[in-house]
Design an enzyme around this catalytic site. Structure first.
Site, short mmCIF file in Angstrom:
data_model
loop_
_atom_site.label_atom_id
_atom_site.label_comp_id
_atom_site.label_asym_id
_atom_site.label_seq_id
_atom_site.Cartn_x
_atom_site.Cartn_y
_atom_site.Cartn_z
N HIS A 1 32.12 -38.91 -4.60
CA HIS A 1 32.08 -39.52 -5.81
C HIS A 1 32.70 -38.55 -6.92
CE1 HIS A 1 29.64 -42.36 -3.84
NE2 HIS A 1 29.08 -41.70 -3.34
N LYS B 1 22.60 -17.81 -8.02
CA LYS B 1 22.79 -16.12 -7.90
C LYS B 1 24.22 -15.68 -7.93
CE LYS B 1 19.27 -15.08 -7.89
NZ LYS B 1 18.56 -16.18 -8.48
N TRP C 1 -3.73 -1.93 -1.38
CA TRP C 1 -3.72 -3.20 -1.93
C TRP C 1 -4.02 -3.92 -0.88
CZ3 TRP C 1 -1.98 -8.13 -1.53
CH2 TRP C 1 -1.89 -8.89 -2.62
N ASN D 1 -0.04 0.13 6.26
CA ASN D 1 0.74 -0.82 5.28
C ASN D 1 1.26 -1.82 5.73
OD1 ASN D 1 1.97 -1.96 2.98
ND2 ASN D 1 3.51 -0.66 2.79
N GLY D 2 0.78 -3.33 5.27
CA GLY D 2 1.25 -4.44 5.78
C GLY D 2 0.20 -5.14 6.72
N CYS E 1 0.90 -1.26 0.03
CA CYS E 1 0.06 0.00 -0.02
C CYS E 1 0.62 1.12 0.08
CB CYS E 1 -0.75 -0.08 1.25
SG CYS E 1 -1.84 -1.23 1.53
N GLU F 1 20.84 -22.73 -5.69
CA GLU F 1 20.28 -21.51 -5.90
C GLU F 1 21.46 -20.67 -5.25
OE1 GLU F 1 18.13 -20.18 -7.74
OE2 GLU F 1 17.73 -18.02 -6.59
N GLU G 1 25.43 -15.42 -11.55
CA GLU G 1 24.72 -14.66 -12.78
C GLU G 1 24.72 -13.33 -12.45
OE1 GLU G 1 20.31 -14.89 -12.87
OE2 GLU G 1 20.13 -15.44 -10.81
N LYS H 1 15.53 -10.41 -17.84
CA LYS H 1 14.44 -10.62 -16.77
C LYS H 1 13.75 -11.82 -17.03
CE LYS H 1 12.69 -10.72 -12.71
NZ LYS H 1 13.47 -11.29 -11.71
N ARG I 1 2.09 1.00 -5.72
CA ARG I 1 2.12 0.23 -4.66
C ARG I 1 0.56 -0.36 -4.51
NH1 ARG I 1 6.50 0.88 -1.92
NH2 ARG I 1 5.58 -0.19 -0.02
#
Ligand code: AGP
Length: 607
Positions: free
Chosen positions: A505, A486, A74, A100-101, A2, A482, A489, A602, A27
């Site tokens: 192994h 990160k 929102w 907000n939240g 928000c 991951e 990239e 993206k 927002r």
């Protein structure tokens, strides 16, 4: 998300609030409102829908200089409607709050306030704040807000205004951003710099657990428990991109820090924390379908594929339903054996990844029911699937996916409980403990984020490395993958994720003092096994960086990063945070373009 705006100064307050809300509309824009203090009274205008609807209500209205609050919403609690639009007021109508939240404990606080005679008029959690401030309003707004904060739980920020003290706004931050634009004889409270830069470039950013007492000519910053904080305003360079970044240096860093809210908003409206029931209406999976469903196939690319690997653990361990994981770029070339008994879930932040769209179409053509876990509601993947589970992470601009990834994990966790409940392998009550822990995860992520300086210190030591190895076992093996992705990239360092049990192994031949090895050992169920792998690395002169929990002793590693204790199943959502920050800071030391790394896009809309 928000948007909050507040103004104290000599300008005509209504246009300032309306223009500020327009800057914050990105927002959230399902309803909006403003409140001003005039002649000792509060006047409020609210409307559902876009800011334009509100503007038409106050068009041409001029009330002269004054104090006011505005909000664009929102919806998380309560339908998007005029009556649920902020600002919300107390019983007397003399206090208004914009927020907000999410106030997580609003139900119990509301119940107690009603028992004390407070009358509520909306379904929102926000209204609870207004009545709590009213309850404590004995020695002024500042103290009333501080006392109210001590009774509230959740990840939220708010601003409060009272007709009894028309020359002060209280702004409190406990999660979503909140700042004060320090003008010349005027001050502006806002969620984002966008709305204040028209008046000033001098910004006082609030940190978590801080409140600002703002008048037309002063701003005092205090902690929630009343300690004074001395802080000079930052002067932002005039940089529209910076503006969009809300004061963060890069979108990626902003998005890493938005993860608590992203997870909250992804979960909101989908969980009953009383019964344990999960609500995924948009997934389009009715009870008839579950009579035929036998297994699940998760299909994705890149980081979203790592989310799918974690999702397999959730679906098999929580719902006890067989689950396969596929690279979208491989799926359609192997003549997949899918059919109407298999639920296909495509996971994609953008909803436009060509390989994932192709796999979606292949699965549908072969008769499988397809659901998209996606962050972009209008995207192709959502439009072409039979159902959707949207992640509400907000726009993810940084090429390296962060908040979308952890939101995908949260969505997969909810899906696993949902599937188990629909198939009868678990009862809603069995889900309660895990769901309450998921609800607290944003708090734990906030704690992990507050340790960013330790990660930056490690990045400064290792940014010259030419290779990295990330290892883990069980549900954190996908996080090893991951973390490696990160790093590679955005810093262009070769990095590899590997199952820790597989080191002996082959990959163990790589170990020497020049190879930093990041070991994720945050899932207790395999900690002892992983400890043996750590010894194997040390015995060969490797440099060991352990990622473990606060309560785990570590005497063998060269460096230790820690996260708060968490259950094994939810550990991936927390373990990834330090690894995102490590990649970010290493890339920064290497002078890389963090938000637009070379060769990447993206959304990979080509095969
Ligand atoms: C993640 O940091 C990368 N940007 C990339 O692997 C990405 O996850 C992949 O291209 C899939 O994108 P999607 O989630 O939008 O489908």
């Amino acid at each position: 998300m928000c948007g909050i705006i507040g103004y104290l100064g000599s300008r005509d307050v209504i246009p300032v609030l309306i223009e500020g809300l327009k800057k914050l509309e990105y927002r959230g824009y399902d309803s909006a409102g403003i409140a001003i203090v005039q002649d000792g009274e509060l006047r409020i205008w609210r409307s559902s829908g876009k800011i334009a609807n509100l503007e038409s209500q106050v068009n041409g209205l001029r009330v002269g200089k004054g104090t006011g609050l505005g909000h664009t919403r929102w919806a998380t609690h309560g339908r998007p409607s005029e009556e649920n639009a902020h600002p919300h007021r107390d019983c007397s109508g003399k206090i208004v709050v914009v927020h907000n939240g999410i106030v997580e404990n609003y139900l119990e606080v509301k119940k107690a306030l009603i028992a004390e005679g407070h009358r509520f008029t909306t379904e929102t959690d926000t209204e609870v704040i207004a009545h709590l401030v009213e309850k404590h309003f004995t020695h002024g707004l500042e103290e009333a807000c501080r006392k109210a904060l001590s009774e509230l739980e959740g990840v939220f920020s708010f601003a409060a205004l009272s007709a009894k003290e028309p020359n002060v706004i209280i702004a409190a931050r406990n999660g979503p951003p909140l700042l004060v634009g320090v003008g010349d004889g005027e001050n502006i409270v806002s969620s984002d710099v966008d709305a204040v830069l028209a008046y000033t470039k001098r910004i006082l950013f609030l940190n978590n657990h801080e409140m600002a007492i703002v008048t037309q000519s002063s701003t005092r910053i205090m902690t929630f428990n009343g300690s004074h904080i001395e802080r000079e305003p930052e002067t932002l360079r005039w940089n529209p991109i910076m503006v969009e970044k809300g004061g963060f240096k890069h979108f990626m860093l902003k998005e890493i820090h938005e993860q608590p809210m992203a997870i909250r908003e992804t979960c909101y409206g989908r969980v009953s924390y009383d019964t344990g029931q999960i609500f995924l209406e948009d997934a389009g999976l009715d009870s008839d379908y579950f009579r035929q469903m036998r297994s699940v196939a998760l299909i994705a690319c890149g980081t979203s594929w790592h989310a799918a690997l974690v999702g397999k653990f959730y679906i098999e361990q929580i719902a006890r339903i067989p689950c396969e994981v596929d690279y979208a770029s491989e799926y359609r070339y192997r003549r997949p054996l899918t059919n109407g008994n298999i639920l296909t879930v495509v996971i994609t932040q953008s909803g436009e990844t060509a390989d994932t769209l192709a796999a979606l179409r292949e699965a549908r053509d072969l008769g499988s029911r397809v659901v998209a876990i996606c962050n972009v509601s209008g995207s192709m993947a959502v439009r072409e699937s039979d159902g959707m589970i949207l992640t509400h992470a907000g726009p993810e601009i940084g090429v390296a996916s962060t908040k979308a990834f952890t939101s995908q994990l949260a969505a997969l966790y909810l899906l696993a409980h949902f599937l188990g409940q629909q198939k009868g392998t678990i009862q809603p009550a069995d889900s309660l403990q895990g769901l309450h822990e998921l609800a607290r995860l944003p708090h734990l992520i906030e704690i992990a984020l507050q340790r960013e300086n330790e990660v930056d210190e490690l990045a400064r030591r290792f940014f010259r490395a030419s290779d990295f190895l990330y290892i883990a076992r069980g549900i954190n093996y996908p996080i090893a993958l991951e973390g490696a992705l990160k790093l590679k990239e955005i810093s262009y360092i070769h990095a590899e994720g590997y199952p820790a049990g597989e080191m002996k192994h082959g990959p163990i031949a790589l170990i020497d003092e020049d190879l930093p090895v990041v070991v994720i050992t945050t899932n207790r169920n395999l900690a002892s096994k992983t400890a043996s792998n750590m010894q194997e690395v040390k015995a060969r002169g490797g440099t060991l960086i352990a990622l473990t929990t606060d309560d785990e002793p570590d005497t063998v590693s060269d460096h230790v990063l820690r996260i708060p204790s968490v259950s094994d199943l939810l550990s991936p959502i927390l373990s990834v945070i330090p690894l995102q920050l490590l990649a970010y800071h290493i890339a920064l030391y290497r002078g890389c373009d963090v938000d637009q790394p070379r060769n990447l896009a993206k959304s990979v809309t080509v095969e």
